[in-house]
Design a protein around this motif. Sequence first.
Motif, PDB file in Angstrom:
ATOM      1  N   UNK A 112      74.000 -44.420 -66.240  1.00  0.00           N
ATOM      2  CA  UNK A 112      74.479 -44.294 -64.861  1.00  0.00           C
ATOM      3  C   UNK A 112      75.173 -45.573 -64.398  1.00  0.00           C
ATOM      4  N   UNK A 113      74.511 -46.709 -64.605  1.00  0.00           N
ATOM      5  CA  UNK A 113      75.088 -47.975 -64.152  1.00  0.00           C
ATOM      6  C   UNK A 113      76.342 -48.330 -64.942  1.00  0.00           C
ATOM      7  N   UNK A 141      68.733 -38.220 -51.273  1.00  0.00           N
ATOM      8  CA  UNK A 141      68.957 -37.367 -52.439  1.00  0.00           C
ATOM      9  C   UNK A 141      69.314 -38.198 -53.674  1.00  0.00           C
ATOM     10  N   UNK A 142      70.177 -39.190 -53.500  1.00  0.00           N
ATOM     11  CA  UNK A 142      70.542 -40.066 -54.606  1.00  0.00           C
ATOM     12  C   UNK A 142      69.301 -40.762 -55.159  1.00  0.00           C
ATOM     13  N   UNK A 194      83.901 -46.809 -64.049  1.00  0.00           N
ATOM     14  CA  UNK A 194      84.772 -46.004 -63.185  1.00  0.00           C
ATOM     15  C   UNK A 194      84.981 -46.629 -61.808  1.00  0.00           C
ATOM     16  N   UNK A 195      84.344 -47.784 -61.583  1.00  0.00           N
ATOM     17  CA  UNK A 195      84.436 -48.509 -60.309  1.00  0.00           C
ATOM     18  C   UNK A 195      84.042 -47.620 -59.124  1.00  0.00           C
ATOM     19  N   UNK A 196      82.914 -46.952 -59.278  1.00  0.00           N
ATOM     20  CA  UNK A 196      82.435 -46.032 -58.249  1.00  0.00           C
ATOM     21  C   UNK A 196      81.604 -46.784 -57.217  1.00  0.00           C
ATOM     22  N   UNK A 228      76.473 -39.655 -56.397  1.00  0.00           N
ATOM     23  CA  UNK A 228      75.639 -38.459 -56.576  1.00  0.00           C
ATOM     24  C   UNK A 228      76.197 -37.594 -57.701  1.00  0.00           C
ATOM     25  N   UNK A 229      77.496 -37.362 -57.697  1.00  0.00           N
ATOM     26  CA  UNK A 229      78.110 -36.544 -58.753  1.00  0.00           C
ATOM     27  C   UNK A 229      77.886 -37.162 -60.129  1.00  0.00           C
ATOM     28  N   UNK A 230      77.925 -38.477 -60.198  1.00  0.00           N
ATOM     29  CA  UNK A 230      77.727 -39.163 -61.473  1.00  0.00           C
ATOM     30  C   UNK A 230      76.329 -38.928 -62.023  1.00  0.00           C
TER      31      UNK A 230
END
Length: 131
Positions: free
Chosen positions: A92-93, A76-77, A99-101, A108-110
């Motif tokens: 996105x990047x 999905x991502x 946010x250090x995700x 996915x939320x991002x």
Amino acid sequence: MTIHAVLRNSQHPEFGDAAIPFPIPNEEYDNCIELLKGLEIGDAVQRDCEVVEIQSDYPILNRLELAKVNLDELDYLAKRLGSFTRQEKAQFQGMAAKLDISDMTELINLTFCCQEATVITDFSDLEERLN
């Protein structure tokens, strides 16, 4: 845009690895599931696939290496990222780094809200743009 991921069962690395392209083409989905069943991974709900290596146009996704992911979430991502423009890719990047995700759910939320970030990718005429 394609993401290539090498996945394995972290509990049984002796089972070997599986190289999977994401997003998984519809006609290849069943074959991928069968391949992963042989490694005892690919559960519909559990994050049971360890990412050994990931290659994509998104260097930020390297944060997923050695993490456990769910096959369908990664698929999905990849589908979400495949629809991004060059600017959205940068947003996105940039936000994932800021946010250090590194968690799949957060990545996915991002993809749904990173378009609100301002990212400068061309610094050649920055002074002109700021005036």
